[in-house]
Design an enzyme around this catalytic site. Structure first.
Site, PDB file in Angstrom:
ATOM      1  N   LYS A 129       0.850  -1.188   0.000  1.00 36.34           N
ATOM      2  CA  LYS A 129       0.000   0.000   0.000  1.00 36.34           C
ATOM      3  C   LYS A 129       0.883   1.234   0.000  1.00 36.34           C
ATOM      4  O   LYS A 129       1.663   1.456   0.926  1.00 36.34           O
ATOM      5  CB  LYS A 129      -0.906  -0.010   1.238  1.00 36.34           C
ATOM      6  CG  LYS A 129      -1.786   1.228   1.332  1.00 36.34           C
ATOM      7  CD  LYS A 129      -2.772   1.123   2.477  1.00 36.34           C
ATOM      8  CE  LYS A 129      -3.563   2.411   2.611  1.00 36.34           C
ATOM      9  NZ  LYS A 129      -4.505   2.351   3.728  1.00 36.34           N
ATOM     10  N   LYS A 174      -2.206  -1.543  -3.822  1.00 33.96           N
ATOM     11  CA  LYS A 174      -3.060  -0.362  -3.775  1.00 33.96           C
ATOM     12  C   LYS A 174      -2.225   0.907  -3.848  1.00 33.96           C
ATOM     13  O   LYS A 174      -1.222   0.979  -3.139  1.00 33.96           O
ATOM     14  CB  LYS A 174      -3.831  -0.412  -2.452  1.00 33.96           C
ATOM     15  CG  LYS A 174      -4.689   0.778  -2.152  1.00 33.96           C
ATOM     16  CD  LYS A 174      -5.268   0.640  -0.773  1.00 33.96           C
ATOM     17  CE  LYS A 174      -6.048   1.882  -0.446  1.00 33.96           C
ATOM     18  NZ  LYS A 174      -6.534   1.850   0.912  1.00 33.96           N
TER      19      LYS A 174
HETATM   20  C1  PBG Z   1      -7.280   3.546   5.565  1.00 40.12           C
HETATM   21  C2  PBG Z   1      -7.583   3.439   4.125  1.00 40.12           C
HETATM   22  C3  PBG Z   1      -7.411   4.392   3.130  1.00 40.12           C
HETATM   23  C4  PBG Z   1      -7.943   3.844   1.967  1.00 40.12           C
HETATM   24  C5  PBG Z   1      -8.406   2.574   2.273  1.00 40.12           C
HETATM   25  N1  PBG Z   1      -8.145   2.331   3.622  1.00 40.12           N
HETATM   26  C6  PBG Z   1      -6.905   5.782   3.207  1.00 40.12           C
HETATM   27  C7  PBG Z   1      -5.530   6.037   3.564  1.00 40.12           C
HETATM   28  O1  PBG Z   1      -4.705   5.150   3.741  1.00 40.12           O
HETATM   29  O2  PBG Z   1      -5.231   7.216   3.724  1.00 40.12           O
HETATM   30  C8  PBG Z   1      -8.046   4.532   0.641  1.00 40.12           C
HETATM   31  C9  PBG Z   1      -9.093   4.019  -0.281  1.00 40.12           C
HETATM   32  C10 PBG Z   1      -9.439   4.936  -1.390  1.00 40.12           C
HETATM   33  O3  PBG Z   1      -8.795   5.978  -1.608  1.00 40.12           O
HETATM   34  O4  PBG Z   1     -10.388   4.604  -2.109  1.00 40.12           O
HETATM   35  N2  PBG Z   1      -6.057   3.147   5.969  1.00 40.12           N
END
Ligand code: PBG
Length: 330
Positions: A202, A255
């Site tokens: 991520k 992601k």
């Molecule tokens: C939380 C999380 C996030 C997303 C999914 N889980 C935001 C982040 O990490 O700031 C983003 C999903 C999206 O942008 O559609 N940790």
């Protein structure tokens, strides 16, 4: 031949493209509703769904509207839903994430009662929607996200979510050791059968912008670059994936999706577990905004991005278009 090319002896790409039926027959990547997971937001204390400005067509659900949306998702034949809760009250440790009467756990219980095993219920496991400072873990007095105390919180949240009816736990906080801590907690709480889908690779991405409006979890200070991955790095994604699998992850995620297709391919080539990719809020917003201006053909762009993500090697795509795309494929 009128174009001067010989009719045989070398490959002519256009032969297999001349009709829709030929193109369909020779398509190497296919999309199916079961490939898609719909991320959904459920908010405590609202009477009507609330539109998210930066994500046209996406809402923060009430418990009731969520139930309806989940039924529609099941009817469309998609693979599952990923739940995010927005609590009425936030505190430094994100207590509402594991409270039995916390919004996400109430929603999980209702959906499980409504739908049984018809739709895979995936619980996003993070604290950023639940903490008053908006970070994905607990923070020290100097404002540093504190890894190991956060693991204890994640363990408690995982157990609460599994008890509430989640079929899959999906930790997204990028703390070191989170998969091992959650696996241990689930095993100890009589949930050894509950799989973990690790947000393994991520990245600290600008494309999460609209999500922070949707989930109300923008950090109040600093950013997430001390725990999420740095966009220039690719080998590190393979390290994160290997580490999560060693800790007991059953499936892994990359992601965002579209800006990281190379990572999806490398991960899919490297592992033999299911690989999913999250087409995040900013990817959605980009296409919606361009389509609203008449700059791209919306439906073609949606299906093209989903095809590209699957072609790169993702088996499952988390996408806010899940239900619509499933219907387009009918
Ligand atoms: C939380 C999380 C996030 C997303 C999914 N889980 C935001 C982040 O990490 O700031 C983003 C999903 C999206 O942008 O559609 N940790």
């Amino acid at each position: 031949m009128s174009d001067g090319l010989p009719s045989g002896g070398f490959s002519r790409g256009r032969r297999l493209r001349s009709t829709p039926a030929l193109r369909r027959l020779t398509a190497q990547t296919r999309l199916a509703p079961a490939d898609f997971v719909l991320p959904v937001f459920v908010k405590q204390g609202i009477d009507e769904p609330v539109a998210i400005r930066s994500m046209p067509g996406v809402v923060q659900h009430t418990l009731d509207s969520l139930r309806k949306a989940a039924h529609e998702a099941a009817e469309a034949g998609i693979g599952g839903v990923m739940l995010f809760g927005i609590p009425g009250e936030k505190d430094p440790v994100g207590s509402q994430a594991d409270a039995a009467d916390g919004i996400v756990n109430v929603a999980l219980r209702q959906l499980r009662a409504d739908l049984g095993d018809e739709l895979v219920l995936i619980a996003d496991l993070c604290l950023c929607e639940y903490t008053d400072h908006g970070h994905c873990g607990v923070v020290t007095s100097t404002g540093v996200v504190d890894n190991d105390p956060t693991l204890d919180r994640y363990a408690a949240v995982a157990v609460a979510q599994a008890r509430a009816g989640a079929h899959v736990i999906a930790p997204s906080g990028m703390m070191d050791g989170q998969v091992a801590a959650i696996r241990r907690a689930l095993d100890g709480a009589a949930s050894p059968e509950t799989p973990i889908l690790a947000y393994a690779a991520k990245y600290a991405s600008s494309f999460y912008g609209p999500f922070r409006e949707a989930a109300e979890g923008a950090p109040r200070f600093g950013d997430r670059s001390t725990y999420q991955m740095d966009p220039p790095n690719a080998d590190e994604a393979l390290r994160e994936v290997a580490q999560d699998l060693a800790e007991g992850a059953d499936a892994v995620m990359v992601k965002p999706a579209l800006p990281y297709l190379d990572i999806i391919t490398r991960v899919a080539d490297a592992v033999h577990v299911p690989v999913s990719a999250y087409q995040v809020s900013g990817e959605y917003a980009m296409v919606e905004a361009a389509a609203a201006n008449g700059w791209v053909d919306r439906e073609r762009a949606i299906l093209e991005t989903l095809t590209a993500i699957r072609r790169a090697g993702a088996g499952t795509v988390l996408t806010y278009w899940a239900v619509e795309a499933a219907r387009l494929l009918r």
